[in-house]
Design a protein around this motif. Sequence first.
Motif, short mmCIF file in Angstrom:
data_model
loop_
_atom_site.label_atom_id
_atom_site.label_comp_id
_atom_site.label_asym_id
_atom_site.label_seq_id
_atom_site.Cartn_x
_atom_site.Cartn_y
_atom_site.Cartn_z
N GLN A 186 1.40 2.45 -5.25
CA GLN A 186 0.76 3.59 -5.85
C GLN A 186 0.04 4.42 -4.78
OE1 GLN A 186 0.60 4.37 -9.48
NE2 GLN A 186 2.45 3.14 -9.16
N ASN A 187 -0.44 5.57 -5.17
CA ASN A 187 -1.18 6.45 -4.26
C ASN A 187 -2.62 5.95 -4.15
OD1 ASN A 187 -2.06 8.55 -2.67
ND2 ASN A 187 -2.16 10.03 -4.34
N THR A 188 -2.79 4.87 -3.34
CA THR A 188 -4.10 4.24 -3.22
C THR A 188 -4.19 3.55 -1.86
OG1 THR A 188 -5.66 2.76 -4.35
CG2 THR A 188 -3.34 2.08 -4.30
N ASP A 189 -5.23 2.74 -1.68
CA ASP A 189 -5.44 2.03 -0.43
C ASP A 189 -5.10 0.56 -0.61
OD1 ASP A 189 -6.55 4.35 0.84
OD2 ASP A 189 -8.41 3.98 -0.24
N TYR A 190 -4.49 -0.03 0.42
CA TYR A 190 -4.11 -1.44 0.39
C TYR A 190 -4.64 -2.15 1.63
CZ TYR A 190 -0.87 -0.20 -3.35
OH TYR A 190 -0.32 0.24 -4.53
N ASN A 245 -13.55 -3.59 3.47
CA ASN A 245 -14.12 -4.93 3.49
C ASN A 245 -13.35 -5.90 4.39
OD1 ASN A 245 -16.38 -6.40 2.63
ND2 ASN A 245 -15.17 -7.55 1.14
N ASN A 246 -12.60 -5.36 5.36
CA ASN A 246 -12.04 -6.23 6.41
C ASN A 246 -13.19 -6.64 7.32
OD1 ASN A 246 -9.20 -5.93 5.69
ND2 ASN A 246 -9.42 -3.82 6.37
N LEU A 247 -13.37 -7.94 7.51
CA LEU A 247 -14.56 -8.47 8.18
C LEU A 247 -14.20 -9.11 9.51
CD1 LEU A 247 -17.60 -9.32 8.16
CD2 LEU A 247 -16.87 -11.39 6.95
N VAL A 271 5.63 8.83 -2.59
CA VAL A 271 4.28 8.32 -2.78
C VAL A 271 3.65 8.16 -1.40
CG1 VAL A 271 5.01 5.89 -2.74
CG2 VAL A 271 2.87 6.52 -3.85
N THR A 272 2.37 8.48 -1.30
CA THR A 272 1.62 8.30 -0.05
C THR A 272 0.50 7.31 -0.31
OG1 THR A 272 2.13 10.53 0.75
CG2 THR A 272 0.21 9.42 1.71
N PHE A 273 0.42 6.28 0.52
CA PHE A 273 -0.62 5.27 0.38
C PHE A 273 -1.17 4.94 1.76
CE2 PHE A 273 3.36 3.04 0.96
CZ PHE A 273 3.06 2.02 1.85
N PRO A 296 -1.81 5.91 7.06
CA PRO A 296 -1.07 6.54 5.95
C PRO A 296 0.43 6.26 6.04
CG PRO A 296 -1.74 8.19 7.56
CD PRO A 296 -2.41 6.91 7.97
N ASN A 297 1.04 6.03 4.89
CA ASN A 297 2.48 5.83 4.75
C ASN A 297 2.98 6.76 3.64
OD1 ASN A 297 3.37 2.89 6.12
ND2 ASN A 297 1.22 3.02 5.54
N THR A 298 4.11 7.40 3.86
CA THR A 298 4.77 8.18 2.82
C THR A 298 6.18 7.65 2.64
OG1 THR A 298 3.48 10.19 3.27
CG2 THR A 298 5.54 10.46 2.06
N TRP A 299 6.45 7.12 1.45
CA TRP A 299 7.77 6.57 1.13
C TRP A 299 8.43 7.43 0.06
CZ3 TRP A 299 6.93 0.51 0.75
CH2 TRP A 299 6.60 0.04 2.03
N THR A 300 9.72 7.69 0.24
CA THR A 300 10.47 8.55 -0.67
C THR A 300 11.70 7.81 -1.19
OG1 THR A 300 9.77 10.51 0.59
CG2 THR A 300 11.62 10.78 -0.93
#
Length: 221
Positions: free
Chosen positions: A56-60, A212-214, A127-129, A108-112
Amino acid sequence: DNSDGDLYWENKTGLGNGTYNFYAWINDSSGNFNSTSTRTVTVDIIYPTVSIVYPQNTDYTVNVSQLNYTYTETNPNKCWWSNSSGAWNSSPQTCGTNWTDLISIEGPNTWTVYMNDTAGNENSTSVTFNKDTAYPAVTINSPLNQTYDTNSITFNVTATDGSDVDNCWYSLTAGSYNYSMTETNPPEWDNTNASMTQGSHTVNFYCNDSYNNLNDTEQDT
């Protein structure tokens, strides 16, 4: 009807989507009659629709390794995908099969996903995530690994990250009690502890980013 010598034809316009059967017949002035075999043509002017389900268009904060999609099309042909707006494309495959074992990049990644039907109509969706699995890089500036003749010690680190560094703190008790640090001179974080006791101390520094990468590996004695 149209003719040119022995050639005869008729143009049909405005045909809707569907399958049509046609044949031609002819007779002469003596009543002799003949006809062609029946031929079938399909009219398809509707473009396929395709939707990306995942990602989805979010952060992972993990590697996104799957590309799942759905489509609507009566006469599907092939589907393929690209991570570079078509500069590189995967091999076309039967539509309906998701892609697995993919590698997303940091940032950023854009997959088509592209799709065509048997009539050659083509459509796509993107989608860009954002992917952030890297923890902040932390460099200890102070204290040094040495003896100090004061009970006021400045604790200072430089913390950098591809995204924003959210917080830094340190502990003299392996995390059972923590001291907050302040970003006073970006990317430096510090805290002055004016109540250090006599003896040897081991300090552990911690910094996390906005995902929250520590980083909890930096230590000094």
